[in-house]
Structures are given as C-alpha cells and as structure tokens.
Motif scaffolding. Structure first.
Motif, mmCIF file in Angstrom:
data_model
loop_
_atom_site.group_PDB
_atom_site.id
_atom_site.type_symbol
_atom_site.label_atom_id
_atom_site.label_comp_id
_atom_site.label_asym_id
_atom_site.label_seq_id
_atom_site.Cartn_x
_atom_site.Cartn_y
_atom_site.Cartn_z
ATOM 1 N N LEU A 133 -11.606 16.324 11.169
ATOM 2 C CA LEU A 133 -10.694 15.971 10.455
ATOM 3 C C LEU A 133 -10.452 15.091 9.378
ATOM 4 C CD1 LEU A 133 -7.741 17.378 10.631
ATOM 5 C CD2 LEU A 133 -7.247 15.412 12.963
ATOM 6 N N TYR A 134 -11.087 13.612 10.029
ATOM 7 C CA TYR A 134 -11.551 12.578 8.665
ATOM 8 C C TYR A 134 -12.133 12.722 7.804
ATOM 9 C CZ TYR A 134 -13.909 8.027 8.092
ATOM 10 O OH TYR A 134 -13.905 7.609 7.214
ATOM 11 N N SER B 151 -4.783 17.592 8.493
ATOM 12 C CA SER B 151 -4.710 16.127 6.973
ATOM 13 C C SER B 151 -4.212 15.407 6.764
ATOM 14 C CB SER B 151 -6.734 16.908 6.742
ATOM 15 O OG SER B 151 -6.154 15.627 6.098
ATOM 16 N N SER C 137 -9.803 15.009 5.997
ATOM 17 C CA SER C 137 -8.949 13.663 4.708
ATOM 18 C C SER C 137 -9.545 13.216 3.614
ATOM 19 C CB SER C 137 -8.592 13.032 6.193
ATOM 20 O OG SER C 137 -9.573 11.754 5.842
ATOM 21 N N THR D 270 -7.259 21.183 6.987
ATOM 22 C CA THR D 270 -6.463 20.420 5.883
ATOM 23 C C THR D 270 -5.153 20.403 6.697
ATOM 24 O OG1 THR D 270 -7.770 21.376 4.173
ATOM 25 C CG2 THR D 270 -5.132 20.762 3.342
ATOM 26 N N PHE E 49 -3.618 7.265 10.162
ATOM 27 C CA PHE E 49 -4.354 7.264 9.704
ATOM 28 C C PHE E 49 -4.608 7.077 8.734
ATOM 29 C CE2 PHE E 49 -5.701 10.958 7.235
ATOM 30 C CZ PHE E 49 -6.100 12.305 8.654
ATOM 31 N N LYS F 200 -1.832 12.046 7.149
ATOM 32 C CA LYS F 200 -1.333 11.534 5.978
ATOM 33 C C LYS F 200 0.392 11.040 5.936
ATOM 34 C CE LYS F 200 -6.061 12.079 2.950
ATOM 35 N NZ LYS F 200 -6.019 12.977 2.041
#
Ligand code: FES
Ligand code: FES
Lengths: 150, 150
Positions: free
Chosen positions: B15-16, B131, B19, B128, B147, B135
DNA sequence: ATGATTTAAGAGTATCTTATCCTAATATAC
DNA sequence: GTATATTAGGATAAGATACTCTTAAATCAT
C-alpha cells in the motif's frame, strides 16, 4: 488460519456432544478416539470449556463431560469465544491497536463488513443445527469417517 | 488471525508503494521506518513478493523496490496469495483434508459462503483503491500516524 | 478399605511463526 | 579502484502454538 486448531477441536467435540442427546456424561477418551484427536490435548481444551461453564464434568467411572445447556441454545460463536477469545472480532486487520476506537486504517471499512459476515455466521449457527445436518447427510467428522460412524 | 503478520506487513508495504506514484525505487529502510516494521523482517517479506514477480528490486544507491504493475491492477488477494498462499481459501474449517473434493464436513456449506465473502473482498479491492481512500481521509497506517505522515 | 476409572492440573517437548543478526552480492559515486 | 548504499540470503534466537507425559484428585464398584 481463521480459527486456532484448539478451537476447531473444541467445535468438533462440542458437535459430538450435541449429537448424543443422551443425558449421561461422555468420556473424553471416547471422543478423542472417535474424533481422532489426542486425548490429553482434547482434555485440556475441554477443561477450558468446562471452566467457561459451557460444559460440566464428572470424575470417576461413568464420568465424562456434557453440555450444560441444549445444543440448540449454543452457537458456534460461544465455543469460539471460549477458546480463541474475541480477537478475530475486535482486532484491526492491519494489526494496529484500537480498531473501532481510534482512527480507522485504510482497510477498516471493508474488513468490518467481512468480519460482520463471519460473526453472523458463527452466531446464527447452533450445535444442533450442524448435528442434525451431519446426521441427515452422514457428513464427515474425521479425515475419512462419516457422521454416523461416531 | 485471518492473515499472518508477515502478510499484513506485506499489505501495508504494498500500500505504501502504491501510494508513491513516482517511478523510482523506494528503499526498504525508508518503508520500515515510516511503517514501523523491523527492517530485516520486512526485507525478507518483500524478497518473497519480488520472487513472485509482484515487485522488482534494484541494489545500490537509489535502489529499493517498486511495483511491477500499476497499483490499480494489483488486488489485496494477490499479496495474500504470495505470502500466505491459498490455504485460507481451500482448506476445511474443521481442518479435515480435501475440502471441496471429499465428502463435506458439517460446517462446509456455511464456511464456503463465508469464505467466498472474504475472497470477494480481497479480490475486488485494489492497492490504489485503499491508497486513494487513505490519502483522502488521512487514515492511519501505523499505531498513531496518519496516511499523510508517510 | 482397595482398586479401577476418569477428569484436573502442571511440567515438559516439539514445531511453527516472528524477529534479529551477520555476511555476501550488486550498484553508484567519487 | 575505494568507499558507500542497498538488496539477498543464511544462521540463529525468541515467542507462540500444538502436543505429550506424569501425577493428583474424585468417584464408583466390589
Ligand atoms: S482500524 Fe484497521 S481494521 Fe479497524
Ligand atoms: S470439508 Fe470442511 S469446510 Fe469444506
């Protein structure tokens, strides 16, 4: 794995007890042999269920364990909570502390929904329901044996 | 727990990566610090994702890892399968061998339904998607950080 | 009372998961 | 080339889970 092995053994043993609608105590040795679970290990697990009040035990000849209430009233959830605790239902899928209390993580929304689904399944299924189904269709309780072998 | 700790670390790291829509490689050290995961342990886990082809790595200064495809195309399921395998989706809830192949156990029907639900959730969610949501709402990725801190 | 049967309880062992540490191998920068 | 940054991979330790073994306590049958 969703449930620990101990928990699965507890479920199978509870189901075994629910399927015997006799009132007497069932020896753990008998269950361990029929269900193919280590006697000593099963004993420990059932001790937990006894101390949680789901079972009652009796020592000596003709002793054993039995359900304290009708299998109709006992849900799978009750067994899971007694052995595995509520971890699965309260913890964050990302392992972060305070799911539902602190700010959610990105997967929270989806996970909460899935979790509710699991929860509902466990809560709405009783030992008797599975026992009846097992008997009717001779479903298996061991690697190779059918329900009616036990 | 549904997912192993390794798998959860893999999900958070993926996920990091998703992002960061830069094209460069992201050092594992950076991820381990931002996500508060042991560097060496995370390295091992990401090596697995690399060998599965989900990530590609580059050594030396400015090296690191990156997704081989767009985060849009990568589902959570892909990460779970790479780390935990398909155990959760194929095994019997009672631990008996050959779920879906041999005679079912008493909980099979209910479990299959629940399992499909979990499966659908993992398959239909992309890196995505999480993510973006992370955000937008500044959801947390660590015990206390949002986040947008990462 | 004596001995057999059965659960209770606790200590000990094995195996798996998680985490740490150290040494290579590869790439960049100077 | 030398130093530095970074992943790769193996060896080991710590912790949790799963399982085994032994002894004690309760109950029954004779
Ligand atoms: S905060 Fe992560 S699942 Fe609820
Ligand atoms: S056979 Fe047990 S869940 Fe499928």
């Amino acid at each position: 794995m969703l449930l620990s092995k101990s928990c699965v053994y507890a479920l199978r043993a509870s189901l075994y007890l629910a399927s015997k609608n006799e009132n007497g105590y069932i020896p753990i040795r008998e269950m361990s042999e029929k269900l193919d679970i280590s006697f000593h290990f099963l004993t420990k697990i059932l001790q937990q269920l006894t101390s949680e009040g789901m079972l009652e035990s009796y020592k000596g000849p003709n002793g054993g364990v039995r359900l304290t209430r009708s299998g109709e009233e006992i849900s799978l959830m009750e067994v899971v909570l007694a052995i595995d605790g509520d971890y699965m239902l309260t913890e964050c899928a990302f392992g972060l502390p305070g799911c539902g209390v602190m700010k959610p993580c990105p997967i929270h929304e989806k996970w909460a929904e899935t979790r509710d689904n699991i929860k509902y399944m466990l809560e709405s299924t009783s030992l008797t329901e599975l026992s009846k189904k097992g008997k009717e269709f001779n479903l298996r309780m061991t690697a190779d044996g059918g329900f009616n072998d036990i």
